[in-house]
Design a protein around this motif. Structure first.
Motif, PDB file in Angstrom:
ATOM      1  N   SER A 186       0.822  -1.215   0.000  1.00 38.31           N
ATOM      2  CA  SER A 186       0.000   0.000   0.000  1.00 38.31           C
ATOM      3  C   SER A 186       0.855   1.264   0.000  1.00 38.31           C
ATOM      4  O   SER A 186       0.497   2.266  -0.617  1.00 38.31           O
ATOM      5  N   MET A 187       1.972   1.242   0.702  1.00 37.67           N
ATOM      6  CA  MET A 187       2.804   2.434   0.834  1.00 37.67           C
ATOM      7  C   MET A 187       3.830   2.560  -0.287  1.00 37.67           C
ATOM      8  O   MET A 187       4.508   3.584  -0.386  1.00 37.67           O
ATOM      9  N   LYS A 188       3.933   1.537  -1.144  1.00 35.82           N
ATOM     10  CA  LYS A 188       4.891   1.589  -2.249  1.00 35.82           C
ATOM     11  C   LYS A 188       4.498   2.713  -3.209  1.00 35.82           C
ATOM     12  O   LYS A 188       3.361   2.824  -3.634  1.00 35.82           O
ATOM     13  N   GLY A 189       5.460   3.572  -3.516  1.00 36.77           N
ATOM     14  CA  GLY A 189       5.224   4.668  -4.450  1.00 36.77           C
ATOM     15  C   GLY A 189       4.627   5.908  -3.812  1.00 36.77           C
ATOM     16  O   GLY A 189       4.416   6.904  -4.490  1.00 36.77           O
ATOM     17  N   ILE A 190       4.355   5.872  -2.511  1.00 38.43           N
ATOM     18  CA  ILE A 190       3.804   7.031  -1.807  1.00 38.43           C
ATOM     19  C   ILE A 190       4.962   7.906  -1.329  1.00 38.43           C
ATOM     20  O   ILE A 190       5.879   7.421  -0.673  1.00 38.43           O
ATOM     21  N   THR A 191       4.933   9.179  -1.644  1.00 40.33           N
ATOM     22  CA  THR A 191       5.973  10.109  -1.213  1.00 40.33           C
ATOM     23  C   THR A 191       5.683  10.534   0.224  1.00 40.33           C
ATOM     24  O   THR A 191       4.573  10.978   0.522  1.00 40.33           O
ATOM     25  N   PRO A 198       6.342  15.698   5.179  1.00 35.12           N
ATOM     26  CA  PRO A 198       7.280  16.077   6.247  1.00 35.12           C
ATOM     27  C   PRO A 198       6.797  15.546   7.604  1.00 35.12           C
ATOM     28  O   PRO A 198       5.613  15.625   7.924  1.00 35.12           O
ATOM     29  N   VAL A 199       7.714  15.012   8.387  1.00 37.97           N
ATOM     30  CA  VAL A 199       7.376  14.443   9.688  1.00 37.97           C
ATOM     31  C   VAL A 199       7.392  15.553  10.731  1.00 37.97           C
ATOM     32  O   VAL A 199       8.388  16.232  10.918  1.00 37.97           O
ATOM     33  N   THR A 200       6.250  15.736  11.401  1.00 38.35           N
ATOM     34  CA  THR A 200       6.157  16.730  12.466  1.00 38.35           C
ATOM     35  C   THR A 200       5.723  16.110  13.785  1.00 38.35           C
ATOM     36  O   THR A 200       5.787  16.770  14.818  1.00 38.35           O
ATOM     37  N   HIS A 222      11.640   4.489   3.937  1.00 40.11           N
ATOM     38  CA  HIS A 222      11.069   5.813   4.134  1.00 40.11           C
ATOM     39  C   HIS A 222      10.443   5.942   5.521  1.00 40.11           C
ATOM     40  O   HIS A 222       9.963   4.967   6.095  1.00 40.11           O
ATOM     41  N   ARG A 223      10.436   7.165   6.006  1.00 39.07           N
ATOM     42  CA  ARG A 223       9.810   7.470   7.298  1.00 39.07           C
ATOM     43  C   ARG A 223       8.582   8.329   7.030  1.00 39.07           C
ATOM     44  O   ARG A 223       8.690   9.455   6.531  1.00 39.07           O
ATOM     45  N   TYR A 224       7.409   7.784   7.336  1.00 40.44           N
ATOM     46  CA  TYR A 224       6.142   8.436   7.060  1.00 40.44           C
ATOM     47  C   TYR A 224       5.499   8.936   8.349  1.00 40.44           C
ATOM     48  O   TYR A 224       5.582   8.268   9.379  1.00 40.44           O
ATOM     49  N   PRO A 225       4.787  10.075   8.289  1.00 44.42           N
ATOM     50  CA  PRO A 225       3.993  10.479   9.450  1.00 44.42           C
ATOM     51  C   PRO A 225       2.915   9.429   9.717  1.00 44.42           C
ATOM     52  O   PRO A 225       2.349   8.849   8.778  1.00 44.42           O
ATOM     53  N   ALA A 226       2.633   9.173  10.980  1.00 41.07           N
ATOM     54  CA  ALA A 226       1.652   8.143  11.335  1.00 41.07           C
ATOM     55  C   ALA A 226       0.287   8.439  10.734  1.00 41.07           C
ATOM     56  O   ALA A 226      -0.411   7.531  10.269  1.00 41.07           O
TER      57      ALA A 226
END
Length: 107
Positions: A20-25, A28-30, A39-43
């Motif tokens: 599901s997260m493949k290809g998702i940019t 910014p993590v806040t 990759h590090r994604y915001p929750a």
């Protein structure tokens, strides 16, 4: 694995989350975040992609608990971690400015 996010049950798997997260940019993590792949994604972004729900409907804690149970690395809110660290005493702050070791006040 069955988990509940925003009072709705979801069946999530590690491979399903990766797909599901493949290809998702990543945004910014806040706040709280999840490392998925390289990759590090915001929750909240992860929750939005996986559930299709509005991020206002669930908390970051719900998403990080589910992702941690699936084996993903979750990171706390950097501001909360910084706030939890005790503030240095004025003597310690001055010692750091001068580059010397602080003298312990209790002995």
């Amino acid at each position: 694995m069955r988990c509940v996010i925003a009072r709705y049950p979801f069946d999530l798997s590690r491979n399903g989350v990766l797909a599901s997260m493949k290809g998702i940019t990543p945004e910014p993590v806040t706040g709280s975040s999840v490392t998925i792949g390289r990759h590090r994604y915001p929750a909240k972004q992860v929750g939005r992609v996986l559930t299709g729900q509005d991020p206002r409907d669930f908390s970051a804690g719900e998403v990080t608990r589910a992702m941690a149970r699936l084996g993903f690395t979750c990171h706390e809110d950097p501001a909360a971690v910084a706030a939890a660290a005790p503030a240095p005493t004025p003597l310690q702050a001055a010692s750091q400015l001068f580059g010397t070791a602080a003298i312990r006040e209790d002995g």
